[in-house]
Write a protein that holds these residues in place. Structure first.
Motif, PDB file in Angstrom:
ATOM      1  N   LYS A 237      -6.096 -10.925   7.399  1.00  0.00           N
ATOM      2  CA  LYS A 237      -5.388 -11.443   6.236  1.00  0.00           C
ATOM      3  C   LYS A 237      -5.005 -10.320   5.277  1.00  0.00           C
ATOM      4  O   LYS A 237      -3.919 -10.331   4.683  1.00  0.00           O
ATOM      5  CB  LYS A 237      -6.254 -12.481   5.508  1.00  0.00           C
ATOM      6  N   PHE A 238      -5.894  -9.335   5.116  1.00  0.00           N
ATOM      7  CA  PHE A 238      -5.578  -8.211   4.237  1.00  0.00           C
ATOM      8  C   PHE A 238      -4.421  -7.392   4.817  1.00  0.00           C
ATOM      9  O   PHE A 238      -3.554  -6.913   4.083  1.00  0.00           O
ATOM     10  CB  PHE A 238      -6.807  -7.317   4.033  1.00  0.00           C
ATOM     11  N   GLN A 239      -4.403  -7.230   6.128  1.00  0.00           N
ATOM     12  CA  GLN A 239      -3.320  -6.486   6.768  1.00  0.00           C
ATOM     13  C   GLN A 239      -1.983  -7.190   6.537  1.00  0.00           C
ATOM     14  O   GLN A 239      -0.953  -6.522   6.331  1.00  0.00           O
ATOM     15  CB  GLN A 239      -3.584  -6.345   8.268  1.00  0.00           C
ATOM     16  N   GLU A 240      -1.999  -8.521   6.545  1.00  0.00           N
ATOM     17  CA  GLU A 240      -0.768  -9.261   6.262  1.00  0.00           C
ATOM     18  C   GLU A 240      -0.285  -8.967   4.846  1.00  0.00           C
ATOM     19  O   GLU A 240       0.917  -8.807   4.605  1.00  0.00           O
ATOM     20  CB  GLU A 240      -1.004 -10.756   6.448  1.00  0.00           C
ATOM     21  N   LEU A 241      -1.227  -8.892   3.900  1.00  0.00           N
ATOM     22  CA  LEU A 241      -0.859  -8.542   2.532  1.00  0.00           C
ATOM     23  C   LEU A 241      -0.353  -7.112   2.445  1.00  0.00           C
ATOM     24  O   LEU A 241       0.609  -6.810   1.737  1.00  0.00           O
ATOM     25  CB  LEU A 241      -2.062  -8.727   1.603  1.00  0.00           C
ATOM     26  N   LEU A 242      -1.009  -6.221   3.188  1.00  0.00           N
ATOM     27  CA  LEU A 242      -0.625  -4.811   3.170  1.00  0.00           C
ATOM     28  C   LEU A 242       0.768  -4.612   3.755  1.00  0.00           C
ATOM     29  O   LEU A 242       1.525  -3.740   3.317  1.00  0.00           O
ATOM     30  CB  LEU A 242      -1.658  -3.986   3.953  1.00  0.00           C
ATOM     31  N   ASP A 243       1.114  -5.410   4.737  1.00  0.00           N
ATOM     32  CA  ASP A 243       2.453  -5.332   5.313  1.00  0.00           C
ATOM     33  C   ASP A 243       3.515  -5.690   4.276  1.00  0.00           C
ATOM     34  O   ASP A 243       4.623  -5.138   4.300  1.00  0.00           O
ATOM     35  CB  ASP A 243       2.568  -6.277   6.518  1.00  0.00           C
ATOM     36  N   LYS A 244       3.171  -6.602   3.377  1.00  0.00           N
ATOM     37  CA  LYS A 244       4.096  -6.994   2.321  1.00  0.00           C
ATOM     38  C   LYS A 244       4.075  -6.001   1.159  1.00  0.00           C
ATOM     39  O   LYS A 244       5.084  -5.801   0.485  1.00  0.00           O
ATOM     40  CB  LYS A 244       3.727  -8.381   1.789  1.00  0.00           C
ATOM     41  N   GLN A 245       2.918  -5.405   0.905  1.00  0.00           N
ATOM     42  CA  GLN A 245       2.741  -4.492  -0.227  1.00  0.00           C
ATOM     43  C   GLN A 245       2.194  -3.163   0.287  1.00  0.00           C
ATOM     44  O   GLN A 245       0.976  -2.937   0.279  1.00  0.00           O
ATOM     45  CB  GLN A 245       1.757  -5.095  -1.228  1.00  0.00           C
ATOM     46  N   PRO A 246       3.035  -2.241   0.723  1.00  0.00           N
ATOM     47  CA  PRO A 246       2.566  -0.985   1.325  1.00  0.00           C
ATOM     48  C   PRO A 246       1.710  -0.133   0.397  1.00  0.00           C
ATOM     49  O   PRO A 246       0.940   0.702   0.873  1.00  0.00           O
ATOM     50  CB  PRO A 246       3.878  -0.266   1.680  1.00  0.00           C
ATOM     51  N   ASP A 247       1.825  -0.332  -0.915  1.00  0.00           N
ATOM     52  CA  ASP A 247       1.035   0.480  -1.854  1.00  0.00           C
ATOM     53  C   ASP A 247      -0.258  -0.227  -2.268  1.00  0.00           C
ATOM     54  O   ASP A 247      -0.861   0.119  -3.274  1.00  0.00           O
ATOM     55  CB  ASP A 247       1.860   0.796  -3.097  1.00  0.00           C
ATOM     56  N   LEU A 248      -0.699  -1.183  -1.481  1.00  0.00           N
ATOM     57  CA  LEU A 248      -1.847  -2.005  -1.844  1.00  0.00           C
ATOM     58  C   LEU A 248      -3.170  -1.237  -1.802  1.00  0.00           C
ATOM     59  O   LEU A 248      -4.199  -1.752  -2.214  1.00  0.00           O
ATOM     60  CB  LEU A 248      -1.927  -3.227  -0.915  1.00  0.00           C
ATOM     61  N   LEU A 249      -3.143  -0.001  -1.283  1.00  0.00           N
ATOM     62  CA  LEU A 249      -4.372   0.796  -1.207  1.00  0.00           C
ATOM     63  C   LEU A 249      -4.354   1.975  -2.173  1.00  0.00           C
ATOM     64  O   LEU A 249      -5.207   2.865  -2.076  1.00  0.00           O
ATOM     65  CB  LEU A 249      -4.577   1.295   0.223  1.00  0.00           C
ATOM     66  N   ASP A 250      -3.425   2.012  -3.116  1.00  0.00           N
ATOM     67  CA  ASP A 250      -3.322   3.148  -4.035  1.00  0.00           C
ATOM     68  C   ASP A 250      -4.580   3.314  -4.877  1.00  0.00           C
ATOM     69  O   ASP A 250      -5.126   4.415  -4.998  1.00  0.00           O
ATOM     70  CB  ASP A 250      -2.106   2.983  -4.948  1.00  0.00           C
ATOM     71  N   PHE A 251      -5.054   2.224  -5.484  1.00  0.00           N
ATOM     72  CA  PHE A 251      -6.242   2.305  -6.333  1.00  0.00           C
ATOM     73  C   PHE A 251      -7.498   2.558  -5.499  1.00  0.00           C
ATOM     74  O   PHE A 251      -8.445   3.188  -5.968  1.00  0.00           O
ATOM     75  CB  PHE A 251      -6.402   1.025  -7.154  1.00  0.00           C
ATOM     76  N   THR A 252      -7.507   2.057  -4.279  1.00  0.00           N
ATOM     77  CA  THR A 252      -8.636   2.339  -3.378  1.00  0.00           C
ATOM     78  C   THR A 252      -8.704   3.825  -3.074  1.00  0.00           C
ATOM     79  O   THR A 252      -9.797   4.414  -3.029  1.00  0.00           O
ATOM     80  CB  THR A 252      -8.475   1.526  -2.081  1.00  0.00           C
ATOM     81  N   THR A 253      -7.558   4.449  -2.869  1.00  0.00           N
ATOM     82  CA  THR A 253      -7.513   5.891  -2.607  1.00  0.00           C
ATOM     83  C   THR A 253      -8.019   6.669  -3.819  1.00  0.00           C
ATOM     84  O   THR A 253      -8.800   7.627  -3.674  1.00  0.00           O
ATOM     85  CB  THR A 253      -6.069   6.317  -2.267  1.00  0.00           C
ATOM     86  N   GLN A 254      -7.607   6.278  -5.026  1.00  0.00           N
ATOM     87  CA  GLN A 254      -8.082   6.944  -6.244  1.00  0.00           C
ATOM     88  C   GLN A 254      -9.596   6.805  -6.386  1.00  0.00           C
ATOM     89  O   GLN A 254     -10.304   7.749  -6.772  1.00  0.00           O
ATOM     90  CB  GLN A 254      -7.380   6.353  -7.463  1.00  0.00           C
ATOM     91  N   TRP A 255     -10.088   5.621  -6.083  1.00  0.00           N
ATOM     92  CA  TRP A 255     -11.535   5.346  -6.190  1.00  0.00           C
ATOM     93  C   TRP A 255     -12.333   6.225  -5.244  1.00  0.00           C
ATOM     94  O   TRP A 255     -13.356   6.816  -5.630  1.00  0.00           O
ATOM     95  CB  TRP A 255     -11.741   3.859  -5.909  1.00  0.00           C
ATOM     96  N   PRO A 300     -14.962  -2.363 -17.710  1.00  0.00           N
ATOM     97  CA  PRO A 300     -14.377  -3.692 -17.453  1.00  0.00           C
ATOM     98  C   PRO A 300     -12.905  -3.796 -17.847  1.00  0.00           C
ATOM     99  O   PRO A 300     -12.185  -4.660 -17.346  1.00  0.00           O
ATOM    100  CB  PRO A 300     -15.247  -4.637 -18.295  1.00  0.00           C
ATOM    101  N   ASP A 301     -12.445  -2.915 -18.743  1.00  0.00           N
ATOM    102  CA  ASP A 301     -11.038  -2.951 -19.169  1.00  0.00           C
ATOM    103  C   ASP A 301     -10.135  -2.125 -18.258  1.00  0.00           C
ATOM    104  O   ASP A 301      -8.917  -2.142 -18.431  1.00  0.00           O
ATOM    105  CB  ASP A 301     -10.917  -2.431 -20.601  1.00  0.00           C
ATOM    106  N   ASP A 302     -10.720  -1.395 -17.319  1.00  0.00           N
ATOM    107  CA  ASP A 302      -9.922  -0.567 -16.411  1.00  0.00           C
ATOM    108  C   ASP A 302      -9.379  -1.447 -15.290  1.00  0.00           C
ATOM    109  O   ASP A 302     -10.125  -1.953 -14.464  1.00  0.00           O
ATOM    110  CB  ASP A 302     -10.793   0.561 -15.838  1.00  0.00           C
ATOM    111  N   GLU A 303      -8.062  -1.610 -15.259  1.00  0.00           N
ATOM    112  CA  GLU A 303      -7.447  -2.485 -14.253  1.00  0.00           C
ATOM    113  C   GLU A 303      -7.272  -1.793 -12.902  1.00  0.00           C
ATOM    114  O   GLU A 303      -6.911  -2.440 -11.924  1.00  0.00           O
ATOM    115  CB  GLU A 303      -6.078  -2.976 -14.751  1.00  0.00           C
ATOM    116  N   GLU A 304      -7.482  -0.489 -12.843  1.00  0.00           N
ATOM    117  CA  GLU A 304      -7.256   0.234 -11.589  1.00  0.00           C
ATOM    118  C   GLU A 304      -8.468   0.101 -10.666  1.00  0.00           C
ATOM    119  O   GLU A 304      -9.069   1.085 -10.225  1.00  0.00           O
ATOM    120  CB  GLU A 304      -6.940   1.700 -11.880  1.00  0.00           C
ATOM    121  N   PHE A 305      -8.828  -1.123 -10.402  1.00  0.00           N
ATOM    122  CA  PHE A 305      -9.972  -1.445  -9.551  1.00  0.00           C
ATOM    123  C   PHE A 305      -9.527  -1.400  -8.093  1.00  0.00           C
ATOM    124  O   PHE A 305      -8.418  -1.830  -7.770  1.00  0.00           O
ATOM    125  CB  PHE A 305     -10.485  -2.847  -9.895  1.00  0.00           C
ATOM    126  N   PRO A 306     -10.366  -0.849  -7.198  1.00  0.00           N
ATOM    127  CA  PRO A 306      -9.950  -0.762  -5.793  1.00  0.00           C
ATOM    128  C   PRO A 306      -9.553  -2.127  -5.232  1.00  0.00           C
ATOM    129  O   PRO A 306     -10.279  -3.115  -5.374  1.00  0.00           O
ATOM    130  CB  PRO A 306     -11.189  -0.191  -5.086  1.00  0.00           C
TER     131      PRO A 306
END
Length: 489
Positions: A237-255, A300-306
């Motif tokens: 299911k996450f891969q389906e979302l990632l296919d629609k949103q290629p930048d969906l791992l940007d915050f995960t990479t920063q983390w 808690p105010d930081d929206e750049e959560f993985p």
């Protein structure tokens, strides 16, 4: 009339329209922060989605969130949603609800009776009753189809021959047969209602509860299957979302980049000097575990959560709050023991009582840690004096009492040395739980944390099981990201 539409299939989970009921999750208010795909900076905004794509994405996120919740939250179930009576939403709902039933009463009391609303209600009753049946209950299914044949009932209504009380009693008999034991009393109370409108109103309310019971039964039945296949399901299911949103791992990479930096450089602002320290490169697993631990320090105010952990953000915030409370609790107990001696704190009854008092005072005070510790310091001082007297030991001097109260109040400050040490030991324990496993970590429990051993073990189990599930689901994505962050030695 509000509906609940919740159908849980064996290999899928549908969205819930919880008009009268909502998913239950323990803890504080469960604000939905899962997958805020649009809460990104302008430069990282993805290409605009069409309305159809947006609806499809919302549906996928909903299915993924419900399936994930069922797997990781053993207490997940549906419960009745009672709106505050004085709230605007509650008043609006009550007004509209009463208006509907008053309108029904007017229709049935008119001459000749108007059965328009009654037919709609009976149609919905039929749908709910059929939804409560198990696949093998074909005889009852056929009986309901025959007794509540809407075409036939419509013809009866047109000729003024629709027998609403008779149909209501038939429905009551079916509810008695189909309801869970916990609803027996509610159904029995309906049998004493003679007013047809009030009876239909009561039937709908109890049917809503029965629908909720069936959903919870289905969830419990579905949980073993989902647990067995949850990793593959969530990843797909996450891969389906990632296919629609290629930048969906940007915050995960920063983390993960920050986690690698924390393990390799003393300064948070400097970049990892991989070339100079290739012999001491952290393993990808250790970087991931450091990232997990960093989640318990998240602003808690930081929206750049993985993105890979958004479904668990509320859970992790609650764990962070528990960690801080345990840090303060352990610090208070250690300082109190240092002033009163070991004899008093060898009493399990005294320790248990003191912990309960500290927890209660901390929970009651919402104005801030300083005010909380002011109350805690005074109460702890009194309990120690009473405990020493009860054991026939010397009471604390005025100077020692003043010093005890002062040191306890200082625990409210984040730079308090006792608090800092306890916090580090708790985080080290959680890291050991991730690396070595819970069983081994509990055998070598850190010194100074003995007073919170039970609470910390419970927190450790929850944190480790949640993070290991996350690691299983998203390990391919983490491996690819870490491959670019940490060059091979």
């Amino acid at each position: 009339m509000p509906k609940i539409k919740e159908t849980v299939h064996q290999n899928d989970t549908s969205e819930a329209e919880t008009g009268a009921h909502k998913p239950k999750t323990p803890g504080k208010s469960q604000e939905n922060k899962s997958f805020h795909l649009d809460d990104r900076s302008p430069e990282s905004q993805p290409e605009a989605l069409s309305v159809a794509d947006l609806i499809e994405t919302v549906n996928k996120v909903s299915k993924l969130s419900i399936a994930h919740e069922i797997v990781v939250n053993q207490d997940f179930c549906m419960e009745e949603n009672v709106l505050p009576p004085n709230s605007l939403e509650g008043k609006f709902f009550e007004t509209m609800y009463n208006a509907f039933w008053n309108h029904l009463k007017e229709q049935l009391s008119s001459t000749p009776p108007d059965f328009t609303c009654a037919l709609e209600l009976l149609k919905e009753v039929k749908e709910i009753l059929l939804s409560l049946l198990l696949p093998r209950q074909n005889r009852i299914r056929n009986e309901i189809e025959e007794a509540l044949d809407m075409d036939l009932l419509k013809q009866e209504a047109e000729h003024g021959a629709l027998d609403v009380p008779h149909l209501s009693n038939y429905v009551l008999n079916l509810m008695t047969l189909l309801c869970a034991p916990v609803r027996d009393e509610a159904v029995q109370k309906l049998e004493s209602i003679t007013d047809p409108v009030q009876l239909l109103r009561g039937i709908f309310y109890v049917l809503g509860l029965m629908k909720m019971d069936m959903v919870n039964y289905t969830i419990q039945s579905l949980r073993p299957y989902l647990q067995e296949h949850s990793v593959q399901y969530e990843r797909a299911k996450f891969q389906e979302l990632l296919d629609k949103q290629p930048d969906l791992l940007d915050f995960t990479t920063q983390w993960l980049t920050k986690a690698a930096r924390d393990l390799t450089t003393p300064s948070p602002s400097s970049s990892p000097n991989w070339e100079a320290n290739k012999s001491e490169l952290p393993s990808p697993t250790m970087v991931l575990y450091q990232g997990y631990l960093n989640l318990l320090l998240w602003d808690p105010d930081d929206e750049e959560f993985p993105e890979t952990l958004l479904m668990d953000r509320i859970r992790l915030q609650e764990m962070e709050s528990q960690l801080q409370q345990l840090t303060i609790l352990s610090s208070v107990m250690l300082v109190a023991r240092s002033f009163s001696g070991n004899a008093l704190f060898r009493s399990p009854e005294f320790v248990a009582k003191l912990k309960c008092i500290i927890k209660a005072l901390m929970e009651e005070c919402s104005s801030g840690p300083e005010d909380a510790m002011l109350n805690v310091s005074e109460q702890v001082s009194q309990e120690i004096h009473q405990g020493l007297r009860d054991m026939g030991l010397s009471a604390l001097s005025c100077e020692s009492t003043a010093s005890l109260i002062g040191q306890l109040q200082n625990i409210s400050k984040k730079d308090n040395c006792v608090r800092i040490i306890i916090d580090k030991r708790i985080r080290l324990f959680l890291k050991c739980c991730l690396v070595c496993g819970m069983q081994e970590s509990l055998l070598d429990f850190p010194g100074g944390l003995i007073f919170i051993e039970g609470e910390l073990a419970e927190l450790g189990w929850k944190f480790v099981s949640l993070m290991h599930h996350n690691q299983q689901v998203f390990s391919p994505y983490y491996a690819e990201i870490l491959k670019n962050i940490i060059p091979s030695a």
